[in-house]
Design a protein around this motif. Structure first.
Motif, PDB file in Angstrom:
ATOM      1  N   ALA A   1     -17.438 -65.090 -26.564  1.00 12.95           N
ATOM      2  CA  ALA A   1     -17.354 -66.055 -25.462  1.00 12.95           C
ATOM      3  C   ALA A   1     -18.516 -67.044 -25.436  1.00 12.95           C
ATOM      4  CB  ALA A   1     -17.306 -65.318 -24.124  1.00 12.95           C
ATOM      5  N   ILE A   2     -19.535 -66.823 -26.265  1.00  9.91           N
ATOM      6  CA  ILE A   2     -20.764 -67.608 -26.122  1.00  9.91           C
ATOM      7  C   ILE A   2     -20.932 -68.642 -27.237  1.00  9.91           C
ATOM      8  CG2 ILE A   2     -21.863 -65.675 -24.943  1.00  9.91           C
ATOM      9  CD1 ILE A   2     -23.476 -65.129 -27.473  1.00  9.91           C
ATOM     10  N   ALA A   3     -21.830 -69.607 -26.974  1.00 11.53           N
ATOM     11  CA  ALA A   3     -22.180 -70.628 -27.965  1.00 11.53           C
ATOM     12  C   ALA A   3     -23.642 -70.992 -27.782  1.00 11.53           C
ATOM     13  CB  ALA A   3     -21.292 -71.868 -27.792  1.00 11.53           C
ATOM     14  N   HIS A   4     -24.226 -71.589 -28.808  1.00 13.60           N
ATOM     15  CA  HIS A   4     -25.614 -72.029 -28.725  1.00 13.60           C
ATOM     16  C   HIS A   4     -25.720 -73.287 -27.861  1.00 13.60           C
ATOM     17  CE1 HIS A   4     -25.743 -69.623 -32.526  1.00 13.60           C
ATOM     18  NE2 HIS A   4     -26.877 -69.230 -32.005  1.00 13.60           N
ATOM     19  N   VAL A   5     -26.714 -73.312 -27.000  1.00 16.05           N
ATOM     20  CA  VAL A   5     -26.936 -74.470 -26.137  1.00 16.05           C
ATOM     21  C   VAL A   5     -27.523 -75.613 -26.963  1.00 16.05           C
ATOM     22  CG1 VAL A   5     -28.221 -75.360 -24.142  1.00 16.05           C
ATOM     23  CG2 VAL A   5     -27.359 -73.007 -24.126  1.00 16.05           C
TER      24      VAL A   5
ATOM     25  N   ILE B   1     -28.190 -69.373 -25.147  1.00 14.63           N
ATOM     26  CA  ILE B   1     -26.730 -69.485 -25.200  1.00 14.63           C
ATOM     27  C   ILE B   1     -26.168 -69.882 -23.832  1.00 14.63           C
ATOM     28  CG2 ILE B   1     -26.553 -67.811 -27.071  1.00 14.63           C
ATOM     29  CD1 ILE B   1     -25.373 -66.824 -23.577  1.00 14.63           C
ATOM     30  N   PHE B   2     -24.917 -70.310 -23.843  1.00 12.57           N
ATOM     31  CA  PHE B   2     -24.198 -70.519 -22.590  1.00 12.57           C
ATOM     32  C   PHE B   2     -22.760 -70.076 -22.763  1.00 12.57           C
ATOM     33  CE2 PHE B   2     -23.343 -75.433 -23.170  1.00 12.57           C
ATOM     34  CZ  PHE B   2     -22.958 -75.236 -24.485  1.00 12.57           C
ATOM     35  N   ALA B   3     -22.062 -69.905 -21.616  1.00 14.11           N
ATOM     36  CA  ALA B   3     -20.691 -69.397 -21.688  1.00 14.11           C
ATOM     37  C   ALA B   3     -19.958 -69.609 -20.379  1.00 14.11           C
ATOM     38  CB  ALA B   3     -20.684 -67.909 -22.023  1.00 14.11           C
ATOM     39  N   ARG B   4     -18.643 -69.769 -20.506  1.00 14.90           N
ATOM     40  CA  ARG B   4     -17.734 -69.491 -19.398  1.00 14.90           C
ATOM     41  C   ARG B   4     -17.391 -68.018 -19.618  1.00 14.90           C
ATOM     42  NH1 ARG B   4     -14.682 -67.505 -16.086  1.00 14.90           N
ATOM     43  NH2 ARG B   4     -12.785 -68.482 -15.261  1.00 14.90           N
ATOM     44  N   LEU B   5     -17.816 -67.156 -18.713  1.00 11.17           N
ATOM     45  CA  LEU B   5     -17.658 -65.720 -18.928  1.00 11.17           C
ATOM     46  C   LEU B   5     -16.182 -65.331 -18.970  1.00 11.17           C
ATOM     47  CD1 LEU B   5     -20.498 -64.406 -16.592  1.00 11.17           C
ATOM     48  CD2 LEU B   5     -20.538 -64.642 -19.077  1.00 11.17           C
ATOM     49  N   PRO B   6     -15.829 -64.299 -19.747  1.00 14.27           N
ATOM     50  CA  PRO B   6     -14.446 -63.834 -19.792  1.00 14.27           C
ATOM     51  C   PRO B   6     -13.928 -63.504 -18.397  1.00 14.27           C
ATOM     52  CG  PRO B   6     -15.717 -62.820 -21.543  1.00 14.27           C
ATOM     53  CD  PRO B   6     -16.701 -63.557 -20.683  1.00 14.27           C
ATOM     54  N   LEU B   7     -12.640 -63.768 -18.163  1.00 17.63           N
ATOM     55  CA  LEU B   7     -12.054 -63.593 -16.834  1.00 17.63           C
ATOM     56  C   LEU B   7     -12.253 -62.177 -16.304  1.00 17.63           C
ATOM     57  CD1 LEU B   7      -8.638 -65.466 -17.215  1.00 17.63           C
ATOM     58  CD2 LEU B   7     -10.768 -66.322 -16.245  1.00 17.63           C
ATOM     59  N   ASN B   8     -12.197 -61.189 -17.198  1.00 14.59           N
ATOM     60  CA  ASN B   8     -12.275 -59.802 -16.745  1.00 14.59           C
ATOM     61  C   ASN B   8     -13.697 -59.253 -16.716  1.00 14.59           C
ATOM     62  OD1 ASN B   8     -12.632 -59.752 -19.501  1.00 14.59           O
ATOM     63  ND2 ASN B   8     -11.366 -57.935 -19.856  1.00 14.59           N
ATOM     64  N   ARG B   9     -14.692 -60.123 -17.039  1.00 17.72           N
ATOM     65  CA  ARG B   9     -16.088 -59.658 -17.052  1.00 17.72           C
ATOM     66  C   ARG B   9     -17.019 -60.767 -16.583  1.00 17.72           C
ATOM     67  NH1 ARG B   9     -17.793 -57.175 -22.680  1.00 17.72           N
ATOM     68  NH2 ARG B   9     -19.654 -56.702 -21.450  1.00 17.72           N
ATOM     69  N   ILE B  10     -16.764 -61.260 -15.370  1.00 18.37           N
ATOM     70  CA  ILE B  10     -17.667 -62.282 -14.848  1.00 18.37           C
ATOM     71  C   ILE B  10     -18.941 -61.610 -14.332  1.00 18.37           C
ATOM     72  CG2 ILE B  10     -15.741 -63.805 -14.326  1.00 18.37           C
ATOM     73  CD1 ILE B  10     -16.135 -63.163 -11.349  1.00 18.37           C
ATOM     74  N   GLY B  11     -19.893 -62.395 -13.819  1.00 24.45           N
ATOM     75  CA  GLY B  11     -21.136 -61.819 -13.327  1.00 24.45           C
ATOM     76  C   GLY B  11     -22.356 -62.665 -13.617  1.00 24.45           C
ATOM     77  N   ALA B  12     -22.203 -63.988 -13.532  1.00 23.14           N
ATOM     78  CA  ALA B  12     -23.302 -64.907 -13.854  1.00 23.14           C
ATOM     79  C   ALA B  12     -24.388 -64.923 -12.789  1.00 23.14           C
ATOM     80  CB  ALA B  12     -22.760 -66.323 -14.049  1.00 23.14           C
ATOM     81  N   PHE B  13     -24.059 -64.505 -11.553  1.00 21.79           N
ATOM     82  CA  PHE B  13     -25.046 -64.529 -10.479  1.00 21.79           C
ATOM     83  C   PHE B  13     -25.850 -63.230 -10.490  1.00 21.79           C
ATOM     84  CE2 PHE B  13     -21.829 -67.331  -7.989  1.00 21.79           C
ATOM     85  CZ  PHE B  13     -22.160 -68.426  -8.779  1.00 21.79           C
ATOM     86  N   ALA B  14     -26.632 -63.075 -11.534  1.00 23.77           N
ATOM     87  CA  ALA B  14     -27.442 -61.874 -11.740  1.00 23.77           C
ATOM     88  C   ALA B  14     -28.565 -62.202 -12.706  1.00 23.77           C
ATOM     89  CB  ALA B  14     -26.583 -60.737 -12.298  1.00 23.77           C
ATOM     90  N   GLU B  15     -29.601 -61.383 -12.692  1.00 21.08           N
ATOM     91  CA  GLU B  15     -30.727 -61.634 -13.593  1.00 21.08           C
ATOM     92  C   GLU B  15     -30.364 -61.356 -15.048  1.00 21.08           C
ATOM     93  OE1 GLU B  15     -34.863 -61.001 -11.427  1.00 21.08           O
ATOM     94  OE2 GLU B  15     -33.607 -59.202 -11.254  1.00 21.08           O
ATOM     95  N   TYR B  16     -29.395 -60.458 -15.255  1.00 20.58           N
ATOM     96  CA  TYR B  16     -28.927 -60.154 -16.604  1.00 20.58           C
ATOM     97  C   TYR B  16     -27.408 -60.028 -16.589  1.00 20.58           C
ATOM     98  CZ  TYR B  16     -33.745 -58.941 -17.822  1.00 20.58           C
ATOM     99  OH  TYR B  16     -35.100 -58.983 -18.057  1.00 20.58           O
ATOM    100  N   VAL B  17     -26.777 -60.360 -17.717  1.00 18.95           N
ATOM    101  CA  VAL B  17     -25.340 -60.162 -17.866  1.00 18.95           C
ATOM    102  C   VAL B  17     -25.049 -59.772 -19.312  1.00 18.95           C
ATOM    103  CG1 VAL B  17     -24.893 -62.614 -18.373  1.00 18.95           C
ATOM    104  CG2 VAL B  17     -23.060 -61.182 -17.450  1.00 18.95           C
ATOM    105  N   ALA B  18     -24.143 -58.828 -19.488  1.00 17.45           N
ATOM    106  CA  ALA B  18     -23.667 -58.466 -20.823  1.00 17.45           C
ATOM    107  C   ALA B  18     -22.397 -59.256 -21.098  1.00 17.45           C
ATOM    108  CB  ALA B  18     -23.389 -56.969 -20.895  1.00 17.45           C
ATOM    109  N   VAL B  19     -22.376 -59.954 -22.227  1.00 16.36           N
ATOM    110  CA  VAL B  19     -21.269 -60.865 -22.540  1.00 16.36           C
ATOM    111  C   VAL B  19     -20.715 -60.551 -23.923  1.00 16.36           C
ATOM    112  CG1 VAL B  19     -20.536 -63.279 -22.584  1.00 16.36           C
ATOM    113  CG2 VAL B  19     -22.641 -62.645 -21.370  1.00 16.36           C
ATOM    114  N   ASP B  20     -19.403 -60.581 -24.052  1.00 15.12           N
ATOM    115  CA  ASP B  20     -18.766 -60.493 -25.365  1.00 15.12           C
ATOM    116  C   ASP B  20     -19.219 -61.699 -26.183  1.00 15.12           C
ATOM    117  OD1 ASP B  20     -16.962 -60.677 -27.566  1.00 15.12           O
ATOM    118  OD2 ASP B  20     -15.467 -59.549 -26.445  1.00 15.12           O
ATOM    119  N   SER B  21     -19.712 -61.457 -27.385  1.00 15.88           N
ATOM    120  CA  SER B  21     -20.250 -62.548 -28.209  1.00 15.88           C
ATOM    121  C   SER B  21     -19.198 -63.584 -28.571  1.00 15.88           C
ATOM    122  CB  SER B  21     -20.897 -61.991 -29.471  1.00 15.88           C
ATOM    123  OG  SER B  21     -19.942 -61.283 -30.250  1.00 15.88           O
TER     124      SER B  21
END
Length: 336
Positions: free
Chosen positions: A110-114, A88-108
């Motif tokens: 916000a995501i789409a299939h690559v 998947i890929f995403a522009r992370l929600p404004l209030n829950r960023i954190g892409a510069f990490a080995e893992y991130v929890a994302v609201d579903s």
């Protein structure tokens, strides 16, 4: 897990700190993503400098990064459209960023299939910019057959904006250095203007829409080429009251941004056009539509430089000071 954290706002310092923290917890609507690549954007540096605190105030320390690609490792009990193993890929929600990490929890949501034809590195160049373009065109109410001018459309924004706008049936004009002409024409642009030999303010008029990627004095110049009732959406201008209302900011922030953006609103009134500022939000539905469009057209994003996670601060410096012909990307171990 390894993370790159912002610990203090500093207008003169964009360096992040590499820090180990526990994996994030996954909510009922979330997915846990093992990150394989992350896009690096001017927005990341703007956040570090404290330039967007009024729009979205973050509690520090903050795991930075807005744009992510990865593989789902686990899903919350309310998630139905995605499963473990999905890329998947995403522009992370404004209030829950954190892409510069080995893992991130994302609201579903916000995501789409690559798209399967894109590598993780290529996919990292898509979400934030493509959503910006899509949301800008929606804000304009852009209609097929009408004309769009993209200022300075030879960079990463133009590389996304041109094919998306063409797919929506728009007539697209852009300007830039002639060395990029053939590449931009290859993206489908209808007219290219060499900024060194042609002044677009003298040769363009009655344009329906403008996507302003330059800001500064160029914003007013672009208002001057619009027809009466035309729409300008700026990525580089100032937020105004209309923006604050659209973002559901507090009343005092609406008043503040109304004052800050008054200059542009007055200029828009002078030219009989509409001015809007955009700050891109997460939207999985829109991103999936973009992914499907990319698959149909086989669009390949332009990549400038790829860095390892340990080189995150070099990547941020590249975005802040380097001349880029495409996206800067962080590639984690396991990424393609």
């Amino acid at each position: 897990m390894r993370t790159a954290q912002l610990t203090k706002y500093n207008k003169n310092q964009i360096t992040l700190n590499l820090t180990d923290v526990p994996k994030p917890e996954v909510g009922a609507n979330d997915v846990l993503v093992k990150v394989t690549a992350a896009g690096v954007n001017p927005l990341d540096n703007m956040i570090s400098r404290g330039e967007v605190k009024l729009i979205t105030p973050y509690k520090l320390p903050l795991i930075a990064g807005n744009e992510v690609v990865g593989v789902i490792e686990s899903v919350g009990n309310r998630v139905r459209q995605f499963k473990t193993g999905d890329r998947i890929f995403a522009r992370l929600p404004l209030n829950r960023i954190g892409a510069f990490a080995e893992y991130v929890a994302v609201d579903s949501a916000a995501i789409a299939h690559v798209p399967s034809y894109l590598t993780d590195t290529e996919a990292a160049a898509v979400p934030l910019t493509a959503l910006t373009i899509t949301q800008a065109l929606e804000l304009m109410g852009a209609e097929s057959g009408k004309t769009l001018f993209i200022s300075g459309g030879t960079g990463g924004v133009g590389a996304m904006a041109i094919p998306i706008a063409k797919a929506k049936g728009l007539i697209v004009i852009t300007n830039g250095d002639v060395s990029n002409k053939e590449r931009v024409l290859g993206l489908g642009v209808d007219r290219f203007i060499d900024y060194k030999t042609e002044d677009y303010t003298k040769t363009l008029s009655h344009v329906d829409y403008v996507l302003d990627t330059l800001g500064g004095s160029e914003t007013e110049k672009q208002m001057g080429i619009l027809k009466k009732g035309g729409q300008l959406v700026s990525l580089r201008g100032m937020p105004n009251g209309a923006f604050a209302k659209r973002m559901n900011l507090s009343k005092w922030k609406q008043i503040l941004f109304g004052l800050v953006g008054r200059k542009f609103d007055k200029l828009a009134d002078k030219y009989g056009v509409t001015y809007n500022f955009i700050f891109v939000e997460s939207n999985g539905r829109q991103l999936q539509e973009i992914a499907d469009l990319f698959t149909e057209l086989q669009i390949k994003p332009s990549i400038d430089t790829v860095y390892s996670f340990e080189q995150i601060n070099e990547a941020l410096n590249k975005v802040a000071h380097g001349r880029s012909r495409g996206k800067t990307v962080i590639n984690f171990e396991g990424g393609k």
